[in-house]
Design an enzyme around this catalytic site. Structure first.
Site, PDB file in Angstrom:
ATOM      1  N   GLU A 187      -7.169 -11.045  -6.318  1.00  0.00           N
ATOM      2  CA  GLU A 187      -8.259 -10.064  -6.431  1.00  0.00           C
ATOM      3  C   GLU A 187      -8.546  -9.723  -7.886  1.00  0.00           C
ATOM      4  OE1 GLU A 187      -8.051  -6.709  -3.319  1.00  0.00           O
ATOM      5  OE2 GLU A 187      -6.062  -7.600  -3.347  1.00  0.00           O
ATOM      6  N   LYS A 206       1.091  -3.230   4.810  1.00  0.00           N
ATOM      7  CA  LYS A 206       0.185  -4.017   3.959  1.00  0.00           C
ATOM      8  C   LYS A 206       0.892  -4.934   2.966  1.00  0.00           C
ATOM      9  CE  LYS A 206      -3.785  -3.960   3.607  1.00  0.00           C
ATOM     10  NZ  LYS A 206      -4.708  -3.025   3.012  1.00  0.00           N
ATOM     11  N   SER A 232       0.852  -1.180   0.000  1.00  0.00           N
ATOM     12  CA  SER A 232       0.000   0.000   0.000  1.00  0.00           C
ATOM     13  C   SER A 232       0.893   1.237   0.000  1.00  0.00           C
ATOM     14  CB  SER A 232      -0.883  -0.019   1.245  1.00  0.00           C
ATOM     15  OG  SER A 232      -1.265   1.294   1.590  1.00  0.00           O
TER      16      SER A 232
END
Ligand code: ARG
Length: 461
Positions: free
Chosen positions: A291, A284, A278
């Site tokens: 995804e 992160k 991130s």
């Protein structure tokens, strides 16, 4: 650039219109197939004495030169105002060999030509996709083998249901992708049909030899009806629907990977090389590949609906609407190829958290069915046993206990048939081992299934 149809027109085409009808920006992807088809067609025209030997040689030589340039990576030169890849090639050929180039289009139309190009293209891509599917099956199989014996909670309604082997879960996907591969193999037969020789829609008055062209290009059959051959796109639709099912399977697996790599589950750790971070939260590590595969499933479904809708009200035979078939087709092929590749890499490199999986099966009442089965084996009906175990679960909840905390005397207070062996039955390991029915999750059955799957894959190679 001179149009293939200029003779009948007094005015030149409007600029906007020209851009609007052009398919060159995307059908240039078919250049190799268009050239190979044209070479076979020219050779056939020569063989059938429709054009002379010298003309044939010149045309074939010119086409081969263009093919070479394309293979050397010069296809980036495909730009300009050509209406489509067919016009572009004809124009290029004219530049190389002069007006004889115009003889290549005898007994042919762009309508059977585009159908041919798409079939040649898709035949190649379907084989590539089948190989990628095999690789994914191999990754699943290897991971199932490497992690054999690890117990995890099996779910229904995303609630703990019964303990299972992690390998059993992976092998479920092995079989799903096996069916998808079977569908690809089956639809290949229906792509493998030569449409060339149908001309615009009615066939041709020239004495052509379609069998010769089919054998030159490696087609197993030739189309039976010229109208059907130029207007049928169900070979693409079949591919798109099979792809939609395949993406649905990839998406379900992606969803599990995403869940499993969350802090709550913590069942697996994805390799760093298939995740991103991130820009704001330094800690992160996101499962982006999974995804995006899940996300791209939407566009593959969309591509199917797109072409189904385009085709639904078209009268026979060719209509320009059908030019819209290419982008959804190409998009599906590249989405599928990239998704399959990344999924197998992700599976191949993920780490499995044995401890977390196994501790998750403790204290979750997932061996309650074992307890019921135990009483059934002692002579109770399943309904009676189910009710009684339900009462035991309630007792546990009210007294803040897990099934495995119960003492023998507590169990006996519910039914006299409980004995020392009952405590053994409550262990997740015993629950897994008990599922020894064919196709079940016992170590024995899963090892058997892995061996069988290995054989299936070997036979395919
Ligand atoms: N670009 C066209 C397509 O992709 C090729 C066939 C054109 N045929 C015609 N009669 N305009 O469908």
């Amino acid at each position: 650039m001179e149009k293939l149809w200029g003779g009948r027109f007094k005015k030149t085409i409007n600029k906007e219109m020209e851009e609007f009808v052009s398919s060159l920006s995307f059908d240039k992807r078919l250049i190799k197939y268009d050239l190979l088809g044209s070479i076979a067609h020219a050779q056939m025209l020569g063989k059938c004495k429709i054009i002379s030997k010298e003309e044939t040689d010149k045309i074939v030589e010119g086409l081969k030169q263009i093919l070479k340039e394309v293979q050397e990576g010069k296809e980036k030169i495909i730009t300009g105002e050509a209406e489509d890849i067919h016009s572009w090639i004809e124009n290029k050929l004219k530049g190389k060999i002069g007006t004889i180039a115009g003889k290549l289009h005898i007994a042919r139309s762009r309508n059977d030509q585009i159908a041919l190009d798409e079939r040649l293209y898709l035949k190649e891509e379907v084989l590539i996709i089948q190989d990628l599917m095999k690789n994914l099956q191999k990754s699943l199989l290897l991971s199932a083998q490497k992690n054999l014996g690890i117990i995890m909670p099996g779910y229904t309604h995303l609630q703990h249901a019964q303990p299972i082997l992690f390998s059993h879960h992976l092998m479920a996907y092995f079989y799903m992708f096996g069916r998808d591969k079977g569908r690809m193999q089956d639809l290949f037969k229906r792509i493998d049909v030569l449409p060339l020789g149908s001309a615009a829609l009615a066939g041709t008055s020239f004495p052509i030899d379609r069998e010769f062209v089919a054998s030159q290009l490696g087609f197993s059959r030739i189309s039976e009806n010229s109208l059907d051959a130029v207007s049928d796109r169900d070979f693409i639709l079949e591919f798109l629907s099979t792809s939609a099912i395949l993406m649905m399977h990839l998406s379900r697996l992606s969803e599990e990977i995403i869940l499993w790599s969350s802090k709550e589950f913590n069942f697996i750790e994805l390799d760093d090389s298939f995740c991103t971070g991130s820009s704001i939260m330094p800690q992160k590590k996101n499962p982006d590949a999974a995804e995006l595969i899940r996300g791209k499933t939407g566009r593959v479904y969309g591509n199917l609906i797109n072409l189904l809708t385009t085709m639904k009200a078209l009268p026979l035979a060719y209509n320009h609407d059908m030019q819209e078939d290419k982008e959804p087709l190409f998009d599906t092929v590249s989405t599928l190829e990239r998704s399959l590749f990344l999924m197998s890499k992700m599976i191949e490199t993920m780490q499995v958290n044995k401890e977390k999986m196994e501790t998750s099966t403790k204290g979750d009442f997932s061996t309650a069915t074992e307890l019921a089965d135990y009483l059934v084996k002692k002579g109770l009906s399943f309904r009676e046993a189910h009710k009684l175990i339900g009462k035991i679960v309630l007792y546990c909840l009210e007294n803040k206990k897990y099934l495995e905390d119960l003492t023998l005397s507590e169990l006996k207070s519910f039914h006299k048939s409980f004995d020392k062996k009952t405590l053994e039955v409550l262990k997740p390991q015993s629950a897994v081992e008990a599922k020894d029915s064919f196709g079940g999750t016992s170590l024995n059955r899963v090892s058997e299934s892995i061996q069988k799957a290995k054989k299936i894959l070997k036979q395919e190679y």
